[in-house]
Design a protein around this motif. Sequence first.
Motif, PDB file in Angstrom:
ATOM      1  N   GLY A 115      41.330  20.973  46.297  1.00 35.63           N
ATOM      2  CA  GLY A 115      40.511  22.353  46.395  1.00 35.63           C
ATOM      3  C   GLY A 115      41.446  23.405  46.370  1.00 35.63           C
ATOM      4  O   GLY A 115      43.223  23.045  46.503  1.00 35.63           O
TER       5      GLY A 115
ATOM      6  N   ASP B 105      34.296  28.673  42.637  1.00 29.28           N
ATOM      7  CA  ASP B 105      34.540  28.556  43.908  1.00 29.28           C
ATOM      8  C   ASP B 105      34.024  27.442  43.680  1.00 29.28           C
ATOM      9  O   ASP B 105      33.531  26.410  44.825  1.00 29.28           O
ATOM     10  N   ASN B 106      33.579  26.483  42.364  1.00 29.96           N
ATOM     11  CA  ASN B 106      33.652  24.912  42.977  1.00 29.96           C
ATOM     12  C   ASN B 106      34.663  24.177  43.271  1.00 29.96           C
ATOM     13  O   ASN B 106      34.580  23.282  43.421  1.00 29.96           O
ATOM     14  N   GLU B 107      35.643  24.955  43.728  1.00 36.32           N
ATOM     15  CA  GLU B 107      37.311  24.587  44.231  1.00 36.32           C
ATOM     16  C   GLU B 107      37.345  24.607  45.456  1.00 36.32           C
ATOM     17  O   GLU B 107      38.292  24.429  46.194  1.00 36.32           O
ATOM     18  N   ASN B 108      35.902  24.961  46.322  1.00 37.71           N
ATOM     19  CA  ASN B 108      36.152  25.165  47.893  1.00 37.71           C
ATOM     20  C   ASN B 108      35.344  24.802  48.174  1.00 37.71           C
ATOM     21  O   ASN B 108      33.894  25.114  47.307  1.00 37.71           O
TER      22      ASN B 108
ATOM     23  N   ASN C 252      30.211  22.529  44.169  1.00 36.18           N
ATOM     24  CA  ASN C 252      31.307  22.732  45.443  1.00 36.18           C
ATOM     25  C   ASN C 252      31.804  21.864  46.568  1.00 36.18           C
ATOM     26  O   ASN C 252      31.097  20.462  46.377  1.00 36.18           O
ATOM     27  N   TYR C 253      32.653  21.591  47.382  1.00 38.46           N
ATOM     28  CA  TYR C 253      33.058  20.778  47.785  1.00 38.46           C
ATOM     29  C   TYR C 253      31.857  20.273  49.328  1.00 38.46           C
ATOM     30  O   TYR C 253      32.719  19.397  49.733  1.00 38.46           O
TER      31      TYR C 253
END
Length: 644
Positions: free
Chosen positions: A407, A423-426, A580-581
């Motif tokens: 991320g 936000d999708n990288e967190n 997200n993650y």
Amino acid sequence: MRCLNCYKDGIALKAEVCPNCGVHLPSLLRDVLPNSTQLKSGTYEIDYALGRGGFGITYRAHHTFLEQLLAIKEFYPQELAIRNASNGSLSVPRTQEEAYQRGKERFLREGRILANLSHRNIVGVRDLFEEHGTAYIVMELIAGKTLRQELDAQGDKKLPARRVEEIMGQLVAALQAVHDAGVYHLDIKPENILLSPDSRAVLVDFGAAKQESSGRSTKSSTRSFSEAYAPPELICGKPVGAESDIFELGMVLHEMLTGTRPEPAFSRVLMGDNWKAADLAEPWQSLVAAALVLQKEKRPSSVRNWWDAAFLSQPPLKKEGESDPPQPPFEKGGLKIPVPPFVVPVAPCPPRQGGDLTVFEFEVVTVDVGGRETNRSRGQAEYFPEDLGDGLMLEMVSIPGGTFLMGSPDYETEPCDNQSPHDNENPQHWVTVQPFFMGKYPVTQAQWKAVAALPEVNRDLNPDPFRFKGANRPVETVVWEEAVEFCARLSKKTGRNYRLPSEAEWEYACRAGTTTPFHFGEIITTDLVNYDGRYASASGLKSKDRQETTNVGSFPPNAFGLYDMHGNVWEWCADPWHANYVGAPSDGSVWESGGNKALPIRRGGSWDTTRPGFCRAASRHKGMPNFTHGFFGFRVAFSLARTP
């Protein structure tokens, strides 16, 4: 008339400068006196003074033609020069001329240094010129407050740990860029760190900066620094280096965490004492302790290593009841960090059945924030060629197992437009990836045609759907389901479980041990990656727009020996889209539960990517599985398990 800097009243209407504080007066009377507050033949017009220091005054101004707000810093050492109230120029007594010229040259050098440091966390320089017997630096105008003001606004004068990490991450990135350019700041303190409303931390005031001449350090020859934060070598006029900036950053870090500064270096030198341990939690304790060692040679020599050694060694949350067995510490960047028990030893895949792996060599390139090459090193990796028939090979590279932070951090931005990460990288999370094999290149058109000729498994494959023709060009115009069919046919032919990589495997393979946005460094250029170069990266560079794919392997690989991980074609992954993650697996496997299975993941950017940030290692995007376009390709992977 009143001066808006010192608020002195009764100033003559025709006065160009305040007789009390010496600043250029605001352009309230520009219709009467059109040239009274203009600089560089009317290009810039002063609005009012923002503040002053010992060596000059900073004004808010605007570009009269472009209508841009700017900051202009004027060299005006009041102990050396006198302002001529009639025309605003500076005059210097004969006895002070030599000292004044030395100071002005340092001022001009500051402007030239900043002009060559293009980074969103370093104040940007727009112009540099001499006029009125002095010199001016035109800079971007950064709204907001200083770190000193933010600290003072806190009741206990300390910041929450999360806020400290956010600010420090940006300062580390900025300072690493400064050091990569052979420059040392040497006056890092809260007053020289600006915090913009969009949470950007910006390093300013390079008046004390030194440029590397020969070797790693340079001799200090000026006392334009703050003794409260300065390391011993700077105070004593001894050679300085990256270690000196790390000391000052450690002082600032301690102040953010506790609201107080440690004893200044000169006091501790007299006492013969290094910094004493405080009640800081890890990793802050280790970071501050490593930075504030009095002996320069015992401090970390890389600000990035100093930071990463602490933060990239922190284990993920343990499961309930799980305990950590004792581990011997390892030393990195001057820090002794316990080895987390979850880290998988770096190890290559074992030889394939029927033969050993072959070693190949390559060159790995690193660039600075201006896109200039800073390092070129030899690398090697192991691979085996999968025979597709008629002498056509699919080269599969052995990817070692390991643990990485997946991320993007809060301070990583889209390099083209300074927007925050998606936000999708967190949230960032630790992932342990087992050894696997991955294609050295994206699948080529020649390889596609060979596999498309194999017996069908689930669906038909068009042997030649491509927009840009070429045997060694990557496949494009390939939908996700066709990529899956390619893997199924190849698996049936070889007995190996060929598949699309998981999203975690793809990012791990792309990073190849790096933590920067790209495996090349903080930015990319079209000399390194095939993307739409008409759109600027963080450095402001604009370059080629090839408007088509390029042959695979046309650009330098990463440290794993993988080519074209950034740009050329988007690459399909096996995972369905998740917003997200939260809840993501930590073992590197495909995240099959939940998510939108109608929207598979694509990674890496393409020749048509107009935002360089989309090519980052952490950047992730969803794609329609049956949507065809001239920039969707893929590369294959397999683990050691064999098909039944």
